[in-house]
Design an enzyme around this catalytic site. Structure first.
Site, PDB file in Angstrom:
ATOM      1  N   GLY A   1       1.731 101.482  -3.265  1.00 59.23           N
ATOM      2  CA  GLY A   1       1.746 102.344  -4.366  1.00 59.23           C
ATOM      3  C   GLY A   1       0.504 102.831  -4.881  1.00 59.23           C
ATOM      4  O   GLY A   1       0.306 104.110  -5.253  1.00 59.23           O
ATOM      5  N   ASP A   2      -0.597 101.995  -4.862  1.00 55.08           N
ATOM      6  CA  ASP A   2      -1.976 102.524  -5.105  1.00 55.08           C
ATOM      7  C   ASP A   2      -2.226 103.727  -4.020  1.00 55.08           C
ATOM      8  O   ASP A   2      -3.008 104.573  -4.768  1.00 55.08           O
ATOM      9  CB  ASP A   2      -3.034 101.382  -5.215  1.00 55.08           C
ATOM     10  CG  ASP A   2      -2.647 100.377  -6.362  1.00 55.08           C
ATOM     11  OD1 ASP A   2      -2.761 100.869  -7.660  1.00 55.08           O
ATOM     12  OD2 ASP A   2      -2.258  99.335  -6.218  1.00 55.08           O
TER      13      ASP A   2
END
Length: 399
Positions: free
Chosen positions: A170-171
């Site tokens: 996600g990052d």
């Protein structure tokens, strides 16, 4: 032979970020020529310096994530530290930050103040939920973004709870959107005659944007995508199978012609000629039967034989690679995906190579992640701070 100019040469980027999303965004920029100045707290710096495997007290991940960056220290709780950062940003093209919304505003470093001093600034803001909406002030790490954005719900097997993908995906996705947004904003500023602007990236939205047909399928049909393990419902066969020697091979034979070649290669001409299996729709209705026979064939052969048969038949397939496989693979080596570097004590080590490959202006690793504050004095001097004032800032705890 001289090195070609990199595509982002001449851009100054200031990073006010820690850990993954913001620093990965600026890492990409630094690999392609931008001057990236990373601002860290004097008392320890980015926590990533101490994450995962440490060598002589410093994370190997840090050396990769902070490569090509300059490290300066500034105490944002000290007015002189904030003034240093304000002056630094006033000369920057891009600011990347991943604080919780509102934090920079409380420090007098919000968009309105920064824009007044630098109208051409592009400010990339990476946060859990974005700069607006009822959740904006809530903390949100990548795991939360993956969960809210839909990725965790569909990852894993139907009879078990959701699982993570194995990396902080996600990052990293948010970082990529941040870099893309920054370059679009620069295009608008430099080609269209526009001014600077904010690039607002929410982690959950970055993940949500990758969710393929989830939205229209639910809106039109009320269909909720669920966990399906390694198979792709509606696209058959595409799965991971275990070989006789206990290895795992992913096979994607879902193209119509590919499926026919696959069946012929494993001795099933009857299925190759079965008109009911000539397209994906027909194969998907019989996917349990198809996967059972592929499982059986793989269990009767070692990995090397499975891959050799599939390569000969031009069926897309791969072993499921570990780091061991990657380091020995000729494709990785030919594509220069392992860059040689040296740790501070001179020990040789490998870093991941640069992505993407640009034919005329390729990216490079110029140096590994720096020591905390390694470039503070040089950057302050370039901003016009005299030596005695730098000493006073250090004495006061501002840097």
């Amino acid at each position: 032979m001289t090195n070609p100019q990199k595509p982002l040469a001449g851009l100054k980027v200031v990073e006010l970020g820690t850990l993954i999303a913001g620093p990965f965004c600026t890492r990409i920029m630094g690999e392609f020529g931008a001057e990236v100045i990373k601002v860290e707290a004097p008392d320890g710096g980015d926590p990533l310096r101490k994450w995962r495997k440490l060598y002589e007290g410093t994370s190997l991940w840090w050396y990769v994530q902070a490569r090509n960056k300059k490290s300066v220290t500034a105490n944002l709780k000290h007015p002189d530290g904030r003034e240093f950062v304000r002056r630094l940003i006033a000369e920057a093209d891009i600011l990347v930050e991943n604080f919780r919304p509102g934090v920079l505003e409380k420090l007098g470093l919000g968009w309105e103040e920064l824009k007044a001093a630098n109208p051409g600034l592009v400010m990339v803001r990476l946060s859990g939920f974005g700069q607006s909406g009822p959740y904006k002030e809530q903390p949100g790490f990548g795991a939360v973004g993956e969960s809210m954005g839909g990725l965790r719900y569909i990852t894993g097997f139907a009879d078990r709870p959701p699982v993570r993908t194995g990396i902080s995906i996600g990052d990293s996705i948010a970082a990529l959107w941040g870099a893309i947004g920054a370059l679009m904003a620069l295009r608008h500023r430099e080609v269209n005659g526009g001014v600077g602007q904010v690039v607002d990236v929410a982690l959950y939205e970055a993940v949500f944007a990758m969710m393929e047909s989830l939205v229209p399928e639910f809106d039109v049909f009320g269909f909720v995508r669920e966990r399906t393990g390694n198979i792709m419902p509606g696209i058959t066969p595409s799965n991971t199978h275990t070989t006789r020697d206990g290895k795992h091979v992913t096979i994607g034979a879902n193209g119509d012609a590919i499926f026919r070649r696959f069946m012929l290669a494993i001795g099933r001409p009857d299925l190759a000629d079965d008109l009911g299996l000539a397209d994906n729709a027909g194969r998907d209705t019989r996917r349990d039967e198809i996967y059972a026979l592929i499982d059986d064939w793989c269990r009767r052969h070692d990995e090397a034989e499975v891959l050799a048969v599939l390569e000969q038949a031009e069926v897309p397939a791969s072993r499921v690679y570990s780091a061991v496989d990657m380091f020995a693979d000729p494709q990785f080596i030919a594509r220069q995906m392992f860059a040689a570097a040296q740790l501070p004590d001179g020990k040789a080590f490998k870093m991941p190579g640069i992505v993407p490959k640009l034919s005329e202006t390729p990216g490079t690793t110029e140096w590994i992640g720096p020591r905390l504050g390694e470039h503070t004095d040089a950057v302050l001097t370039a901003l016009g701070y005299p030596a005695e004032e730098i000493a006073a800032l250090r004495q006061a705890g501002a840097i």
